[in-house]
Scaffold this active site. Structure first.
Site, PDB file in Angstrom:
ATOM      1  CE  LYS A 174      -2.149  -0.852   3.957  1.00 58.49           C
ATOM      2  NZ  LYS A 174      -1.591  -2.141   4.432  1.00 58.49           N
ATOM      3  NE  ARG A 197      -4.473  -1.343   9.592  1.00 59.30           N
ATOM      4  CZ  ARG A 197      -3.433  -0.679   9.086  1.00 59.30           C
ATOM      5  NH1 ARG A 197      -3.560   0.555   8.686  1.00 59.30           N
ATOM      6  NH2 ARG A 197      -2.278  -1.273   8.966  1.00 59.30           N
ATOM      7  NE  ARG A 252       7.525  -2.799   5.919  1.00 57.51           N
ATOM      8  CZ  ARG A 252       6.222  -2.529   6.071  1.00 57.51           C
ATOM      9  NH1 ARG A 252       5.470  -2.288   5.017  1.00 57.51           N
ATOM     10  NH2 ARG A 252       5.677  -2.560   7.263  1.00 57.51           N
ATOM     11  NE  ARG A 293       6.048  -0.257  10.129  1.00 55.26           N
ATOM     12  CZ  ARG A 293       4.889  -0.344   9.507  1.00 55.26           C
ATOM     13  NH1 ARG A 293       4.718   0.257   8.351  1.00 55.26           N
ATOM     14  NH2 ARG A 293       3.910  -1.049  10.034  1.00 55.26           N
ATOM     15  NE  ARG A 297       2.155  -4.716  11.160  1.00 55.99           N
ATOM     16  CZ  ARG A 297       3.310  -4.672  10.471  1.00 55.99           C
ATOM     17  NH1 ARG A 297       4.416  -5.148  10.988  1.00 55.99           N
ATOM     18  NH2 ARG A 297       3.335  -4.125   9.281  1.00 55.99           N
TER      19      ARG A 297
HETATM   20  P1  ADP Z   1       0.885  -2.033   7.930  1.00 56.53           P
HETATM   21  O1  ADP Z   1      -0.217  -1.853   6.963  1.00 56.53           O
HETATM   22  O2  ADP Z   1       2.158  -2.492   7.276  1.00 56.53           O
HETATM   23  O3  ADP Z   1       0.541  -2.913   9.116  1.00 56.53           O
HETATM   24  P2  ADP Z   1       0.700   0.770   8.923  1.00 56.53           P
HETATM   25  O4  ADP Z   1       1.861   1.674   8.939  1.00 56.53           O
HETATM   26  O5  ADP Z   1      -0.417   1.072   8.002  1.00 56.53           O
HETATM   27  O6  ADP Z   1       1.317  -0.680   8.606  1.00 56.53           O
HETATM   28  O7  ADP Z   1       0.112   0.608  10.400  1.00 56.53           O
HETATM   29  C1  ADP Z   1       0.924   0.334  11.507  1.00 56.53           C
HETATM   30  C2  ADP Z   1       0.088   0.287  12.771  1.00 56.53           C
HETATM   31  O8  ADP Z   1      -0.573   1.540  12.973  1.00 56.53           O
HETATM   32  C3  ADP Z   1      -1.028  -0.745  12.789  1.00 56.53           C
HETATM   33  O9  ADP Z   1      -0.542  -2.010  13.211  1.00 56.53           O
HETATM   34  C4  ADP Z   1      -1.999  -0.119  13.787  1.00 56.53           C
HETATM   35  O10 ADP Z   1      -1.570  -0.337  15.120  1.00 56.53           O
HETATM   36  C5  ADP Z   1      -1.878   1.355  13.504  1.00 56.53           C
HETATM   37  N1  ADP Z   1      -2.847   1.861  12.522  1.00 56.53           N
HETATM   38  C6  ADP Z   1      -2.559   2.455  11.333  1.00 56.53           C
HETATM   39  N2  ADP Z   1      -3.677   2.794  10.665  1.00 56.53           N
HETATM   40  C7  ADP Z   1      -4.711   2.408  11.433  1.00 56.53           C
HETATM   41  C8  ADP Z   1      -6.136   2.450  11.300  1.00 56.53           C
HETATM   42  N3  ADP Z   1      -6.729   2.978  10.211  1.00 56.53           N
HETATM   43  N4  ADP Z   1      -6.887   1.935  12.307  1.00 56.53           N
HETATM   44  C9  ADP Z   1      -6.330   1.409  13.403  1.00 56.53           C
HETATM   45  N5  ADP Z   1      -4.997   1.319  13.597  1.00 56.53           N
HETATM   46  C10 ADP Z   1      -4.189   1.809  12.628  1.00 56.53           C
END
Ligand code: ADP
Ligand code: ZN
Length: 218
Positions: free
Chosen positions: A13, A88, A127, A162, A173
């Protein structure tokens, strides 16, 4: 144009959003990036969310929705946005529709990047991310290595891993994704807004982008 990018952790993404934002000259908003920045700067928001992020579980909807709502009011969003990592949950998706509706905007496309769990695990374990926030280029030591180890091809900054890209947190996750994505995807599928692409683990960024651009008719 207003676009959302859906898909599990490590589906690509971030990479696709960065490329699209350059092409379309619209802002790329990543809730994950906003949260990591808040944690780094030790803001009130950062303190509230760091525990969720470190465990790999979702941040509660109320907190995320407020952050996004405020961010979307900024003038740089007037021409359109690419939302990466939001929504999400179905509840976040409903809130987003309401935000757009209230400001006379609409969602043009929901793009889902669908990849198998085993590919996700492979991708995330290798990554590497550029530490320069303005750049944010994403590499993988196996499938997309930088020319020089640990150095960004684009801007020369150091790469980092990360904190939540470790095996244990990746597992959480993934579970979170499977727990929430069914309803979320169904929400966009039911009125034909969902477009799914199936990136192969070794497919180039270019071929992925071509596929997405075809969907968006740009
Ligand atoms: P990835 O998609 O690789 O897991 P992100 O950087 O999008 O990584 O998200 C990292 C963390 O941030 C998630 O594991 C969650 O804890 C939090 N997070 C990000 N976006 C959201 C969202 N829309 N709703 C809830 N938690 C979120
Ligand atoms: Zn860089």
């Amino acid at each position: 144009m207003n676009i959302i990018m859906l898909g599990g952790p490590g589906a690509g993404k971030g990479t696709a959003s960065t490329e699209l934002s350059k092409d379309l000259k619209i802002v790329h908003i990543s809730t994950g990036d906003i949260f990591r920045e808040a944690i780094k700067n030790e803001t009130e928001l950062g303190k509230k969310i760091q525990d969720y992020m470190n465990r790999g579980v979702l941040v509660p909807d109320e907190i995320v929705n407020d952050v996004v709502k405020e961010r979307l009011q900024a003038p740089d969003c007037a021409n359109g946005v690419i939302l990466d990592g939001f929504p999400r949950t179905k509840q976040q998706a409903e809130v987003l529709d309401r935000i757009f509706e209230e400001s006379g905007k609409k969602l043009d496309a929901a793009i889902e990047l669908s990849i198998p769990d085993e590919d996700i695990i492979k991708r995330l374990s290798g990554r590497r991310i550029c530490s320069n926030k303005e750049c944010g280029a994403i590499y993988n030591v196996v499938t997309r290595p930088p020319k020089v180890e640990n150095v960004c091809d684009v801007c020369g900054s150091a790469l980092y891993i990360r904190k939540d890209d470790n095996a244990e947190t990746v597992k959480v996750r993934l579970e979170e994704y499977h727990r929430t994505s069914k309803d979320l995807l169904e929400y966009y599928r039911k009125d034909n807004r969902l477009k799914t692409v199936y990136p192969k683990i070794d497919s180039s960024v270019e071929s992925l982008m071509n596929e997405i651009k075809k969907i968006l008719e740009i």
